[in-house]
Design a protein around this motif. Structure first.
Motif, PDB file in Angstrom:
ATOM      1  N   GLN A  71     -13.993  33.017  10.114  1.00 52.69           N
ATOM      2  CA  GLN A  71     -13.789  31.734  10.761  1.00 52.69           C
ATOM      3  C   GLN A  71     -13.194  31.895  12.156  1.00 52.69           C
ATOM      4  O   GLN A  71     -12.249  32.649  12.345  1.00 52.69           O
ATOM      5  N   HIS A  77     -13.660  26.600   5.852  1.00 53.83           N
ATOM      6  CA  HIS A  77     -13.973  25.166   5.890  1.00 53.83           C
ATOM      7  C   HIS A  77     -14.814  24.791   4.661  1.00 53.83           C
ATOM      8  O   HIS A  77     -15.666  25.557   4.214  1.00 53.83           O
ATOM      9  N   ASP A 112     -18.020  31.074  11.030  1.00 51.97           N
ATOM     10  CA  ASP A 112     -17.977  29.627  11.252  1.00 51.97           C
ATOM     11  C   ASP A 112     -17.102  29.410  12.482  1.00 51.97           C
ATOM     12  O   ASP A 112     -15.886  29.460  12.402  1.00 51.97           O
ATOM     13  N   ASP A 115     -20.599  24.207  17.031  1.00 50.91           N
ATOM     14  CA  ASP A 115     -20.962  22.814  17.279  1.00 50.91           C
ATOM     15  C   ASP A 115     -21.054  22.530  18.765  1.00 50.91           C
ATOM     16  O   ASP A 115     -20.264  23.054  19.561  1.00 50.91           O
ATOM     17  N   GLY A 168     -11.501  29.355  14.367  1.00 46.40           N
ATOM     18  CA  GLY A 168     -11.035  27.979  14.495  1.00 46.40           C
ATOM     19  C   GLY A 168     -10.799  27.349  13.128  1.00 46.40           C
ATOM     20  O   GLY A 168     -11.670  26.673  12.595  1.00 46.40           O
ATOM     21  N   ALA A 182     -17.259  26.637  14.552  1.00 44.41           N
ATOM     22  CA  ALA A 182     -17.622  25.256  14.916  1.00 44.41           C
ATOM     23  C   ALA A 182     -17.035  24.828  16.260  1.00 44.41           C
ATOM     24  O   ALA A 182     -17.762  24.400  17.155  1.00 44.41           O
ATOM     25  N   PHE A 183     -15.730  24.967  16.396  1.00 42.21           N
ATOM     26  CA  PHE A 183     -15.128  24.651  17.702  1.00 42.21           C
ATOM     27  C   PHE A 183     -14.513  25.889  18.345  1.00 42.21           C
ATOM     28  O   PHE A 183     -14.542  26.055  19.551  1.00 42.21           O
ATOM     29  N   THR A 200     -17.307  23.098   4.357  1.00 44.99           N
ATOM     30  CA  THR A 200     -18.760  23.149   4.548  1.00 44.99           C
ATOM     31  C   THR A 200     -19.341  24.526   4.200  1.00 44.99           C
ATOM     32  O   THR A 200     -20.517  24.633   3.899  1.00 44.99           O
ATOM     33  N   VAL A 210     -12.094  17.020  14.189  1.00 44.16           N
ATOM     34  CA  VAL A 210     -12.292  17.708  15.475  1.00 44.16           C
ATOM     35  C   VAL A 210     -13.493  16.979  16.066  1.00 44.16           C
ATOM     36  O   VAL A 210     -14.639  17.348  15.845  1.00 44.16           O
ATOM     37  N   GLY A 213     -25.335  20.150  12.909  1.00 39.33           N
ATOM     38  CA  GLY A 213     -23.920  20.463  13.060  1.00 39.33           C
ATOM     39  C   GLY A 213     -23.621  21.792  12.399  1.00 39.33           C
ATOM     40  O   GLY A 213     -24.532  22.500  11.951  1.00 39.33           O
ATOM     41  N   SER A 214     -22.339  22.102  12.323  1.00 40.42           N
ATOM     42  CA  SER A 214     -21.976  23.409  11.765  1.00 40.42           C
ATOM     43  C   SER A 214     -22.255  23.507  10.265  1.00 40.42           C
ATOM     44  O   SER A 214     -22.484  24.597   9.753  1.00 40.42           O
ATOM     45  N   GLN A 215     -22.215  22.378   9.575  1.00 47.59           N
ATOM     46  CA  GLN A 215     -22.592  22.439   8.161  1.00 47.59           C
ATOM     47  C   GLN A 215     -23.984  23.057   8.018  1.00 47.59           C
ATOM     48  O   GLN A 215     -24.193  24.010   7.291  1.00 47.59           O
ATOM     49  N   HIS A 237     -21.384  19.055  19.410  1.00 47.53           N
ATOM     50  CA  HIS A 237     -20.818  17.698  19.418  1.00 47.53           C
ATOM     51  C   HIS A 237     -19.290  17.672  19.318  1.00 47.53           C
ATOM     52  O   HIS A 237     -18.699  16.607  19.327  1.00 47.53           O
ATOM     53  N   LYS A 238     -18.656  18.830  19.216  1.00 48.13           N
ATOM     54  CA  LYS A 238     -17.186  18.851  19.259  1.00 48.13           C
ATOM     55  C   LYS A 238     -16.748  19.247  20.675  1.00 48.13           C
ATOM     56  O   LYS A 238     -16.820  18.437  21.581  1.00 48.13           O
TER      57      LYS A 238
HETATM   58  C1  LIG Z   1     -16.387  20.484  11.985  1.00 48.28           C
HETATM   59  C2  LIG Z   1     -16.389  21.792  11.305  1.00 48.28           C
HETATM   60  C3  LIG Z   1     -17.415  22.153  10.433  1.00 48.28           C
HETATM   61  C4  LIG Z   1     -18.512  21.215  10.053  1.00 48.28           C
HETATM   62  O1  LIG Z   1     -19.276  20.921  11.174  1.00 48.28           O
HETATM   63  P1  LIG Z   1     -20.230  19.642  11.260  1.00 48.28           P
HETATM   64  O2  LIG Z   1     -20.625  19.660  12.679  1.00 48.28           O
HETATM   65  O3  LIG Z   1     -19.400  18.470  10.863  1.00 48.28           O
HETATM   66  O4  LIG Z   1     -21.354  19.870  10.336  1.00 48.28           O
HETATM   67  C5  LIG Z   1     -17.390  23.422   9.897  1.00 48.28           C
HETATM   68  N1  LIG Z   1     -16.404  24.279  10.187  1.00 48.28           N
HETATM   69  C6  LIG Z   1     -15.391  23.968  11.013  1.00 48.28           C
HETATM   70  C7  LIG Z   1     -14.328  24.985  11.284  1.00 48.28           C
HETATM   71  C8  LIG Z   1     -15.353  22.716  11.611  1.00 48.28           C
HETATM   72  O5  LIG Z   1     -14.362  22.395  12.440  1.00 48.28           O
END
Ligand SMILES: *Cc1c(COP(=O)(O)O)cnc(C)c1O
Length: 477
Positions: free
Chosen positions: A234, A185, A263, A292, A236, A265-266, A187, A82, A141-143, A294-295
């Motif tokens: 979660q 995820h 989580d 995030d 996404g 992230a997107f 992460t 993503v 980032g999301s991690q 950056h996504k």
């Molecule tokens: C990309 C993503 C992550 C990790 O995010 P980073 O920005 O790569 O650290 C975690 N959870 C989901 C659902 C993601 O799409």
């Protein structure tokens, strides 16, 4: 361009020329990198020189490898992972960040970075429908956002049990029960390991056919919980884009006095669109959320945020007083909300991007990604050997390809063969993955510049690859 450069401004101008050329051609080159590691080392692995080399020539050397050694994720037809691109304004603002070279940890070290970060944090909360009182930390980032959220969660749930984890650690602490969407995820599990909560001892809560946590299963699992708990949901799923039923999950976690981390992230960016917002309804009832930039938002790497409903716990979990760290009254010391000490002013491009887009621009950016995903799914589904496995609710399309009857190869290799053929052809780039133990193609529409024409062109190439692999007994050469 092969001439020495002596002034700073000239050097930066030269970088701008190289970057401009890169971006002007990135849509037309093969999307996959064509250079191998050995190719790159042949020109770049020069012996470490004693006295250094000319900076302008070094820039030229880097730029010479960019078109073959990078993956064109800054182009409109990279659909891997993503991976957002970077909006031009965000890239340009990021250059200023490097030029200013501020350590954005304390207001006193960079009032500008601190103020921009506070404003960007406010805008993100506004766009995501989160209360203004929430705290926000800008991480890589999301991690790291999920790691930070879990560190705060750990602090808070143990504090409620009278345990000071910051002082006394986890040894002898009341156990914390952790419940995670079984398709969470990777992460999340890394974050659990880093936070000392263990990735192997968690309860994985069953999901439905799209990877959404089933609230009844969560309720049943929570009925067995007798200790403080953290639930990780979660918004996404990286395969399907599916969002957990957050408004059903929130009250279950509230009843047990637990901590809910999302989580997102997107997927959390759905909140920026009235048309998509219902997917993440109830998220303001969570305790922490990872998102995030950056996504979906298309700011440059690296930037994610952790949003937290408990600013005091957020601060306490991450900071220790020190004699030389004096807070500036009424101002933001970013350091209080992140694991980092010295750090890049990564909120500055976020500020610039959101300011350039406006509320409608962000909404359109997110909605366009989802509309293009539906368009891609529609085009691919027309082929009898292609199956779309997910409900395309966000920007993710999950695909499996079947060989024609009588095809001699193994059916489970066919999908991977299609991916390999598409990457070789070069028009677009697709991710290969396993979903529920079966090979799948992941197509993620995340780049600001992707057009309907890019999607149509890519869909044709993908379908041609299916036909090519169908006619080729052992898959692509
Ligand atoms: C990309 C993503 C992550 C990790 O995010 P980073 O920005 O790569 O650290 C975690 N959870 C989901 C659902 C993601 O799409």
């Amino acid at each position: 361009m092969a001439m020495p450069v002596d002034s700073t401004a000239e050097l930066l101008a030269r970088a701008a020329v190289h970057a401009g050329r890169y971006l002007a051609t990135v849509a037309d080159r093969p999307v996959d990198a064509t250079a191998t590691g050995d190719d790159l080392r042949r020109t770049l692995a020069v012996p470490l020189s004693e006295h250094g080399e000319d900076p302008g020539l070094i820039l030229d050397a880097l730029a010479a490898e960019a078109a073959t050694g990078t993956v064109a994720s800054q182009g409109p037809r990279y659909f891997g992972f993503v991976t957002g691109g970077s909006l031009p304004i965000a890239t340009a603002a990021d250059w200023l960040v490097s030029a200013w070279d501020q350590s954005a940890q304390l207001h006193v070290m960079s009032p500008l970075s601190s103020v921009l970060e506070a404003i960007a944090a406010g805008w993100i909360k506004e766009l995501l429908g989160l209360p203004a009182a929430w705290s926000v930390g800008f991480v890589t980032g999301s991690q790291m956002a999920t790691f930070t959220g879990l560190v705060v969660a750990r602090h808070r749930v143990l504090e409620l049990q009278g345990w000071d984890v910051g002082r006394d650690g986890l040894f002898g602490a009341p156990p914390i029960e952790v419940l995670v969407n079984a398709e969470g995820h990777r992460t999340i599990f890394t974050a659990l390991r880093m936070a000392g909560l263990g990735a192997g001892r968690v309860t994985r809560v069953d999901t439905d056919g799209q990877g959404r946590m089933i609230p009844d299963r969560l309720a049943r699992a929570l009925d067995r919980v007798t200790t403080p708990c953290i639930v990780v949901a979660q918004a996404g799923n990286v395969h399907t884009g599916a969002v957990d039923p957050i408004s059903a999950i929130v009250p279950l976690v509230r009843e047990r006095g637990g901590w809910l981390h999302i989580d997102g992230a997107f997927g959390m960016w759905a909140a920026a669109s009235p048309a998509l917002r219902s997917l993440v309804a109830g998220a303001e009832g969570a305790d922490s959320i990872a998102v995030d930039c950056h996504k979906s938002l298309n700011t440059p790497y690296d930037c994610g945020v952790v949003c937290c409903a408990h600013p005091e716990a957020h601060r306490e979990a991450l900071t220790l007083p020190a004699s030389y760290l004096r807070p500036t009254d009424g101002e933001r010391d970013a350091r209080a909300f992140v694991p980092d000490e010295s750090r890049r002013a990564r909120a500055t491009p976020v500020y610039a991007a959101i300011r350039a887009l406006g509320r409608a621009g962000v909404r359109e950016l997110i909605e366009r990604q989802c509309a293009l995903a539906r368009r891609m799914a529609g085009s691919l589904a027309a082929h009898p050997q292609v199956r779309i496995l997910n409900d395309v609710v966000l920007n993710q399309v999950l695909v499996r390809c079947a060989p024609p009857t009588g095809h001699p190869g193994s059916p489970s290799d066919f999908t991977d063969a299609v991916v390999a053929e598409v990457r070789r052809e070069g028009t677009c780039w697709l991710g290969a993955s396993l979903w529920r133990d079966q090979p799948v193609i992941r197509i993620s529409l995340s780049h600001w510049a992707t057009t309907a024409e890019d999607v149509d062109r890519s869909a044709s190439v993908i379908l041609a690859a299916v036909n090519h692999c169908s006619a080729t007994p052992s898959g692509p050469a």
